[in-house]
Write a protein that holds these residues in place. Structure first.
Motif, PDB file in Angstrom:
ATOM      1  N   ALA A 250       0.816  -1.219   0.000  1.00 35.34           N
ATOM      2  CA  ALA A 250       0.000   0.000   0.000  1.00 35.34           C
ATOM      3  C   ALA A 250       0.849   1.267   0.000  1.00 35.34           C
ATOM      4  O   ALA A 250       0.503   2.244  -0.658  1.00 35.34           O
ATOM      5  N   HIS A 251       1.984   1.270   0.734  1.00 38.00           N
ATOM      6  CA  HIS A 251       2.733   2.525   0.843  1.00 38.00           C
ATOM      7  C   HIS A 251       3.370   2.902  -0.490  1.00 38.00           C
ATOM      8  O   HIS A 251       3.476   4.081  -0.808  1.00 38.00           O
ATOM      9  N   VAL A 252       3.785   1.923  -1.283  1.00 37.37           N
ATOM     10  CA  VAL A 252       4.352   2.234  -2.594  1.00 37.37           C
ATOM     11  C   VAL A 252       3.253   2.696  -3.543  1.00 37.37           C
ATOM     12  O   VAL A 252       3.427   3.664  -4.301  1.00 37.37           O
ATOM     13  N   PHE A 253       2.118   2.009  -3.506  1.00 34.00           N
ATOM     14  CA  PHE A 253       0.989   2.412  -4.335  1.00 34.00           C
ATOM     15  C   PHE A 253       0.593   3.854  -4.008  1.00 34.00           C
ATOM     16  O   PHE A 253       0.376   4.678  -4.898  1.00 34.00           O
ATOM     17  N   GLY A 254       0.506   4.173  -2.712  1.00 37.13           N
ATOM     18  CA  GLY A 254       0.133   5.524  -2.295  1.00 37.13           C
ATOM     19  C   GLY A 254       1.152   6.565  -2.707  1.00 37.13           C
ATOM     20  O   GLY A 254       0.797   7.683  -3.086  1.00 37.13           O
ATOM     21  N   LEU A 255       2.440   6.206  -2.649  1.00 39.38           N
ATOM     22  CA  LEU A 255       3.494   7.135  -3.067  1.00 39.38           C
ATOM     23  C   LEU A 255       3.350   7.499  -4.537  1.00 39.38           C
ATOM     24  O   LEU A 255       3.422   8.668  -4.918  1.00 39.38           O
ATOM     25  N   LEU A 256       3.122   6.502  -5.375  1.00 40.07           N
ATOM     26  CA  LEU A 256       2.996   6.759  -6.813  1.00 40.07           C
ATOM     27  C   LEU A 256       1.731   7.533  -7.137  1.00 40.07           C
ATOM     28  O   LEU A 256       1.735   8.417  -8.001  1.00 40.07           O
ATOM     29  N   VAL A 257       0.651   7.216  -6.441  1.00 39.90           N
ATOM     30  CA  VAL A 257      -0.617   7.906  -6.681  1.00 39.90           C
ATOM     31  C   VAL A 257      -0.525   9.384  -6.309  1.00 39.90           C
ATOM     32  O   VAL A 257      -1.283  10.210  -6.816  1.00 39.90           O
ATOM     33  N   SER A 258       0.447   9.734  -5.457  1.00 38.47           N
ATOM     34  CA  SER A 258       0.567  11.132  -5.030  1.00 38.47           C
ATOM     35  C   SER A 258       0.846  12.073  -6.191  1.00 38.47           C
ATOM     36  O   SER A 258       0.634  13.278  -6.083  1.00 38.47           O
TER      37      SER A 258
ATOM     38  N   ILE B 264      -2.293  22.124  -3.843  1.00 36.36           N
ATOM     39  CA  ILE B 264      -2.027  20.848  -4.518  1.00 36.36           C
ATOM     40  C   ILE B 264      -0.681  20.276  -4.066  1.00 36.36           C
ATOM     41  O   ILE B 264      -0.551  19.080  -3.790  1.00 36.36           O
ATOM     42  N   LEU B 265       0.327  21.122  -3.952  1.00 40.53           N
ATOM     43  CA  LEU B 265       1.646  20.663  -3.515  1.00 40.53           C
ATOM     44  C   LEU B 265       1.600  20.164  -2.071  1.00 40.53           C
ATOM     45  O   LEU B 265       2.302  19.206  -1.722  1.00 40.53           O
ATOM     46  N   CYS B 266       0.794  20.793  -1.233  1.00 42.38           N
ATOM     47  CA  CYS B 266       0.635  20.319   0.153  1.00 42.38           C
ATOM     48  C   CYS B 266       0.066  18.909   0.186  1.00 42.38           C
ATOM     49  O   CYS B 266       0.551  18.036   0.920  1.00 42.38           O
ATOM     50  N   VAL B 267      -0.965  18.671  -0.618  1.00 41.39           N
ATOM     51  CA  VAL B 267      -1.582  17.343  -0.650  1.00 41.39           C
ATOM     52  C   VAL B 267      -0.621  16.321  -1.235  1.00 41.39           C
ATOM     53  O   VAL B 267      -0.506  15.194  -0.732  1.00 41.39           O
ATOM     54  N   MET B 268       0.101  16.690  -2.282  1.00 35.76           N
ATOM     55  CA  MET B 268       1.069  15.771  -2.875  1.00 35.76           C
ATOM     56  C   MET B 268       2.179  15.439  -1.886  1.00 35.76           C
ATOM     57  O   MET B 268       2.594  14.277  -1.767  1.00 35.76           O
ATOM     58  N   ALA B 269       2.670  16.457  -1.166  1.00 31.97           N
ATOM     59  CA  ALA B 269       3.717  16.219  -0.177  1.00 31.97           C
ATOM     60  C   ALA B 269       3.220  15.315   0.942  1.00 31.97           C
ATOM     61  O   ALA B 269       3.945  14.430   1.412  1.00 31.97           O
ATOM     62  N   ALA B 270       1.979  15.527   1.353  1.00 36.61           N
ATOM     63  CA  ALA B 270       1.407  14.684   2.404  1.00 36.61           C
ATOM     64  C   ALA B 270       1.310  13.239   1.950  1.00 36.61           C
ATOM     65  O   ALA B 270       1.662  12.308   2.683  1.00 36.61           O
ATOM     66  N   SER B 271       0.845  13.042   0.729  1.00 36.36           N
ATOM     67  CA  SER B 271       0.681  11.692   0.207  1.00 36.36           C
ATOM     68  C   SER B 271       2.029  10.995   0.042  1.00 36.36           C
ATOM     69  O   SER B 271       2.214   9.851   0.469  1.00 36.36           O
ATOM     70  N   ALA B 272       2.985  11.690  -0.572  1.00 37.58           N
ATOM     71  CA  ALA B 272       4.301  11.089  -0.789  1.00 37.58           C
ATOM     72  C   ALA B 272       5.039  10.888   0.533  1.00 37.58           C
ATOM     73  O   ALA B 272       5.632   9.833   0.772  1.00 37.58           O
ATOM     74  N   GLY B 273       5.003  11.893   1.406  1.00 35.80           N
ATOM     75  CA  GLY B 273       5.731  11.803   2.667  1.00 35.80           C
ATOM     76  C   GLY B 273       5.199  10.715   3.570  1.00 35.80           C
ATOM     77  O   GLY B 273       5.967   9.962   4.185  1.00 35.80           O
ATOM     78  N   SER B 274       3.888  10.605   3.663  1.00 39.36           N
ATOM     79  CA  SER B 274       3.317   9.577   4.524  1.00 39.36           C
ATOM     80  C   SER B 274       3.610   8.189   3.994  1.00 39.36           C
ATOM     81  O   SER B 274       3.867   7.253   4.746  1.00 39.36           O
TER      82      SER B 274
END
Length: 296
Positions: free
Chosen positions: A237-245, A271-281
């Protein structure tokens, strides 16, 4: 671990990552193309056309009726199809009212919630704070906010459906395999098609509309969901979530190239905040669960 096993694992991970990225490009540019015919059919009509034609394509290509559905999988397939149909309908209704990149940034919080399911440490919740900050910048909380609140609500609903889609999709992919997409798309068409017919009527059967709908169905449904199903079988899941970011940026790019949608600096920051949150988490969450660890 045998070296060949490690090489097989690396190959599977690369194939899964490539499948997710190809899916993002296909679905976002397909969505931008679909938005160009909203004036003809409305968002509900285009969603119904896309899903129904994708279901026909998938059934012809995969012929899932050749294999019986395992006992107990039927309800999960129905749930997977329902979340698939509602996710598409809601995000198209959002696209009708707000820019693609903004709608996708809101929607992507759904898979982000799946990634954050195992969060335990305080730093993990920093990413949650970044996502919330991005959402607050996008939500129409100010009187001068340029975004349609109904469009924002539909994007939020699509995000919820996306989270449920990941959970149900992982469950059925392990039981039914790639045929799950065909069964799920059929269930989605049964749910959404009546709404599209009620809105667009006989216009859905116009030869020109059907041709455009076929292209949209391939780009936005048949191809990306098949790719995602393969990725779910290979990635945690964490890799899938990283790519989806990356999805909001791809959506914003597609909106700019095809629709000439230009976002404000504040919207880009959000948008960058949400992308950073998704990738960082996805990279730092304390417990990196497989998708099947998600709540069921």
């Amino acid at each position: 671990m045998d070296r060949h096993d490690g090489q097989d694992g690396d190959r599977a991970a690369l194939l899964g990552a490539g499948a997710v990225l190809a899916s993002l490009i296909s679905v976002n540019f397909g969505a931008a193309f679909a938005k160009t015919i909203f004036p003809l059919l409305g968002a509900a009509g285009v969603a119904a056309l896309r899903i129904s034609l994708a279901a026909v394509l998938l059934w012809l290509l995969r012929r899932p009726w050749r294999w019986s559905v395992p006992v107990g999988a039927g309800w999960w397939l129905a749930g997977y199809g329902a979340t698939l149909g509602l996710m598409n309908l809601c995000i198209y209704l959002a696209f009708e009212r707000i820019p693609l990149g903004v709608a996708i940034a809101i929607e992507v919080v759904g898979p982000l919630a799946v990634v954050l399911f195992g969060a335990r440490r305080p730093r993990d919740f920093c990413w949650l704070a970044a996502a919330v900050a991005g959402l607050l910048l996008l939500l129409p909380l100010r009187s001068d906010a340029p975004l349609d609140p109904v469009g924002v609500a539909f994007a939020c609903a699509a995000g919820l459906c996306w989270a449920l889609y990941i959970v149900a999709g992982k469950r059925v992919s392990g039981v039914v395999g790639g045929d799950a997409v065909a069964w799920g798309m059929l269930a989605a068409a049964i749910l959404v098609l009546p709404l599209g017919v009620a809105h667009a009527g006989a216009a859905l059967l116009s030869p020109g509309v059907l041709l455009v709908g076929l292209v949209i169905a391939i780009l936005s449904s048949a191809l990306p969901y098949s790719l995602e199903m393969e990725a779910m079988r290979r990635l945690p899941a964490h890799v899938f979530g990283l790519l989806v970011s990356a999805s909001p940026a791809v959506g914003a790019l597609a909106g700019f190239i095809i629709l000439d949608e230009r976002l404000t600096p504040l919207q880009w920051i959000a948008i960058l905040c949400v992308m950073a949150a998704s990738a960082g988490s996805a990279l730092t969450v304390g417990h990196k669960p497989a998708i099947e660890d998600a709540p069921q």
